[in-house]
Design an enzyme around this catalytic site. Structure first.
Site, PDB file in Angstrom:
ATOM      1  N   TRP A 109      48.084  23.165  34.982  1.00 13.77           N
ATOM      2  CA  TRP A 109      48.718  24.162  33.925  1.00 13.77           C
ATOM      3  C   TRP A 109      48.713  24.168  33.478  1.00 13.77           C
ATOM      4  CZ3 TRP A 109      51.186  28.475  33.510  1.00 13.77           C
ATOM      5  CH2 TRP A 109      50.818  28.842  32.439  1.00 13.77           C
TER       6      TRP A 109
ATOM      7  N   GLU B 282      43.687  23.394  33.709  1.00  9.30           N
ATOM      8  CA  GLU B 282      42.974  24.681  34.355  1.00  9.30           C
ATOM      9  C   GLU B 282      42.792  25.756  32.999  1.00  9.30           C
ATOM     10  OE1 GLU B 282      45.530  26.545  37.008  1.00  9.30           O
ATOM     11  OE2 GLU B 282      44.758  29.026  37.067  1.00  9.30           O
TER      12      GLU B 282
ATOM     13  N   LYS C  12      42.810  28.819  30.058  1.00 11.36           N
ATOM     14  CA  LYS C  12      43.083  30.223  30.280  1.00 11.36           C
ATOM     15  C   LYS C  12      42.407  30.762  29.133  1.00 11.36           C
ATOM     16  CE  LYS C  12      46.976  33.009  31.723  1.00 11.36           C
ATOM     17  NZ  LYS C  12      48.513  33.008  32.748  1.00 11.36           N
TER      18      LYS C  12
ATOM     19  N   ASP D  59      40.375  29.940  37.586  1.00  8.18           N
ATOM     20  CA  ASP D  59      40.707  30.594  37.779  1.00  8.18           C
ATOM     21  C   ASP D  59      40.098  32.698  37.347  1.00  8.18           C
ATOM     22  OD1 ASP D  59      42.842  32.819  37.600  1.00  8.18           O
ATOM     23  OD2 ASP D  59      44.402  31.717  37.993  1.00  8.18           O
TER      24      ASP D  59
ATOM     25  N   HIS E  15      41.005  34.059  34.184  1.00  7.43           N
ATOM     26  CA  HIS E  15      40.895  33.371  33.069  1.00  7.43           C
ATOM     27  C   HIS E  15      40.111  33.704  32.142  1.00  7.43           C
ATOM     28  CE1 HIS E  15      44.747  30.504  34.516  1.00  7.43           C
ATOM     29  NE2 HIS E  15      45.232  32.125  34.774  1.00  7.43           N
TER      30      HIS E  15
ATOM     31  N   HIS F 298      40.318  29.137  40.928  1.00  4.47           N
ATOM     32  CA  HIS F 298      41.539  29.971  41.998  1.00  4.47           C
ATOM     33  C   HIS F 298      41.488  31.113  41.840  1.00  4.47           C
ATOM     34  CE1 HIS F 298      45.393  27.327  40.087  1.00  4.47           C
ATOM     35  NE2 HIS F 298      44.724  26.771  41.437  1.00  4.47           N
TER      36      HIS F 298
ATOM     37  N   ASP G 219      44.891  39.828  33.638  1.00  2.00           N
ATOM     38  CA  ASP G 219      44.910  38.145  34.453  1.00  2.00           C
ATOM     39  C   ASP G 219      46.445  38.549  35.529  1.00  2.00           C
ATOM     40  OD1 ASP G 219      45.125  36.068  35.363  1.00  2.00           O
ATOM     41  OD2 ASP G 219      46.582  35.114  33.642  1.00  2.00           O
TER      42      ASP G 219
ATOM     43  N   ASP H 273      45.976  39.358  38.271  1.00  2.00           N
ATOM     44  CA  ASP H 273      47.118  38.254  39.269  1.00  2.00           C
ATOM     45  C   ASP H 273      46.789  38.882  41.113  1.00  2.00           C
ATOM     46  OD1 ASP H 273      46.506  34.961  38.823  1.00  2.00           O
ATOM     47  OD2 ASP H 273      47.976  35.765  37.495  1.00  2.00           O
TER      48      ASP H 273
ATOM     49  N   ASP I 181      45.197  32.168  43.740  1.00  2.00           N
ATOM     50  CA  ASP I 181      46.046  32.713  42.842  1.00  2.00           C
ATOM     51  C   ASP I 181      46.405  33.911  42.619  1.00  2.00           C
ATOM     52  OD1 ASP I 181      47.900  32.302  41.077  1.00  2.00           O
ATOM     53  OD2 ASP I 181      46.924  31.004  39.679  1.00  2.00           O
TER      54      ASP I 181
HETATM   55  C1  RNT Z   1      48.557  30.747  35.393  1.00  2.00           C
HETATM   56  C2  RNT Z   1      47.287  29.927  36.546  1.00  2.00           C
HETATM   57  C3  RNT Z   1      48.618  29.428  37.141  1.00  2.00           C
HETATM   58  C4  RNT Z   1      49.706  29.498  37.632  1.00  2.00           C
HETATM   59  C5  RNT Z   1      49.910  29.022  39.080  1.00  2.00           C
HETATM   60  C6  RNT Z   1      51.401  29.530  39.607  1.00  2.00           C
HETATM   61  O1  RNT Z   1      47.628  31.353  34.596  1.00  2.00           O
HETATM   62  O2  RNT Z   1      46.929  30.758  36.759  1.00  2.00           O
HETATM   63  O3  RNT Z   1      47.611  28.319  38.622  1.00  2.00           O
HETATM   64  O4  RNT Z   1      49.016  31.006  37.955  1.00  2.00           O
HETATM   65  O5  RNT Z   1      50.601  27.116  38.812  1.00  2.00           O
HETATM   66 ZN    ZN Z   2      45.561  30.298  38.483  1.00  2.00          ZN
END
Ligand code: RNT
Ligand code: ZN
Length: 421
Positions: free
Chosen positions: A187, A228, A230, A261, A264, A288, A296, A298, A328
């Site tokens: 990523w 990955e 986004k 993810d 994302h 993720h 986003d 998290d 994640d």
């Molecule tokens: C960031 C991505 C990535 C990170 C990690 C720390 O937007 O989601 O996966 O969260 O690699």
């Molecule tokens: Zn991620």
């Protein structure tokens, strides 16, 4: 509840499920073999060990300053041990390159070697854990412009290409030594805060850089590559080089893993419905599992409809062998070990719910065109005694039943975390 009552409650639940054609024993047996990859970075707010108090980059943001954060590799492993002891089943560790142990020497990220992860390997071996890996393309002076693999400067680009190549080798080292393939996930934060003049030029550079990173084929029994995407990030609100379409196409072309993810995409766009489509074209997926709140953000994974839908899709589609489930999220406003445990237990609870679905009956109704019964059964299934099955599973796996895991976390907080400055 004592164990006799737990077992009796389970047996009553088992009958309820059996009446709908679901074998709870089989579901528990299957669940015990599904690993979740725990993200090391929840333990220290995505800090790593290069300069633990350096600012977090790449548009990542962790809020909160709950006391007791792990500041050394040993502390992080100790916290992970505690978390794993409260989660039923055998799982994996998802490690970032910036958690290297270089014995006090400064080793640039493009020079990282497997030996800098020898202690992680020993620990993983001793605990029977598989390991997944990630190059760390953020929180670094050469990432300060917000560009890494797609940087305009060929020298900076080269640095990150070398870092990703080094990361793949480290991933393969874990895979070779642990007997289970490591997924190394790339990523990068690259993107623009404001409207770019060219959307294509950075993507051209990223594609060329990735081609170089992946040039050396690695044995898939040891190592798998993932990319990955986004939609946007902090500081890359208008344009992200590695968008979903970019990486979906790239993963298909190279036949590597696509990482989805949950945070994302557009705020109301889930990833569950992408799984069956993407798996026609890519060999495997990495998830993720995260929870965005308004953006986003998290947040710790909770037992939401979104989470249940993800796990249902994996189980219903028969995709368990092709979907790697990782977490994640990062929350520093609550006990960090509890954050791991709550999120992972929720991922497992959602998986268990999916494994307990009356799939055969639902499919039968669907094939008969009886959509009324399908809806009725789906809604009835939500009221089945799932909690009794989960509690019994936790007991059998030797982890605390119910919220009793918080007693362990509170005492760990008093004895271990409180002693950390
Ligand atoms: C960031 C991505 C990535 C990170 C990690 C720390 O937007 O989601 O996966 O969260 O690699
Ligand atoms: Zn991620």
């Amino acid at each position: 509840m004592n164990s006799v009552t737990l077992e009796q409650t389970y047996l009553a639940a088992k009958e309820r499920y059996a009446a709908l054609g679901v074998d709870t024993d089989t579901a528990l047996e299957r669940l015990a073999h599904i690993p979740i990859s725990l993200h090391c970075w929840q333990g220290d707010d995505v800090g790593g060990f290069e300069a633990p108090d350096a600012a977090l980059g790449g548009g990542l943001a962790v809020t909160g300053n709950y006391p007791g954060k792990a500041r050394t590799p040993d502390q992080l492993r100790q916290d992970l041990d505690k978390a794993f002891s409260l989660i039923p089943g055998k799982h994996r560790l998802n490690l970032h390159a910036m958690y290297a142990e270089t014995g006090g020497q400064k080793v640039e990220r493009n020079n990282l070697q497997p030996e800098h992860f020898a202690r992680w390997l020993d620990w993983a071996k001793a605990n029977g854990l598989g390991v997944d890996f990630n190059p760390s393309c953020f929180s670094h002076p050469l990432a300060n412009d917000g560009f890494t693999l797609a940087h305009q400067d060929a020298g900076i680009r080269q640095f990150w290409i070398e870092h990703c190549i080094a990361s793949r080798k480290i991933g393969a080292y874990f895979g070779a030594n642990l007997g289970t393939p490591t997924v190394t996930n790339i990523w990068i934060p690259d993107g623009y805060k404001d409207s770019p003049a060219s959307r294509v030029a950075p993507r051209q550079r990223l594609r060329d850089a990735l081609d170089q990173v992946l040039a050396e084929p690695l044995d898939p029994r040891l190592h798998l590559d993932a990319v990955e995407a986004k939609l946007f990030g902090i500081g890359s609100e208008s344009y992200v080089v590695g968008s979903h379409e970019f990486y979906l196409g790239y993963a298909i072309q190279k036949q590597i893993l696509l990482t989805l993810d949950a945070g994302h995409f557009h705020p109301t766009e889930g990833i569950a419905d992408k799984i069956s489509s993407a798996l026609f074209y890519v060999p495997e997926l990495l998830l993720h599992v995260s929870r965005g709140v308004r953006w986003d953000s998290d947040h710790v994974v909770t037992l939401t409809d979104d989470l249940e839908a993800i796990m249902q899709e994996i189980v219903r589609g028969g995709f368990l062998p092709r979907v790697h489930i990782g977490l994640d999220y990062f929350d520093a406003s609550i006990n960090r070990i509890a954050a791991w445990v709550i999120g992972t237990r929720n991922a497992l609870r959602a998986l268990m719910l999916a494994l307990l679905e009356p799939c055969d009956l639902l499919t039968k109704y669907e094939q008969a065109g009886d959509h009324t019964s399908r809806l009725a059964l789906l809604e009835e299934a939500k009221g089945l005694p799932f909690g009794a099955v989960w509690d019994y599973y936790c007991q059998r796996q030797g982890v605390p039943v119910g919220i009793r895991y918080m007693d362990d976390i509170k005492s760990y907080e008093q004895t271990v975390l409180a002693a950390r400055s």
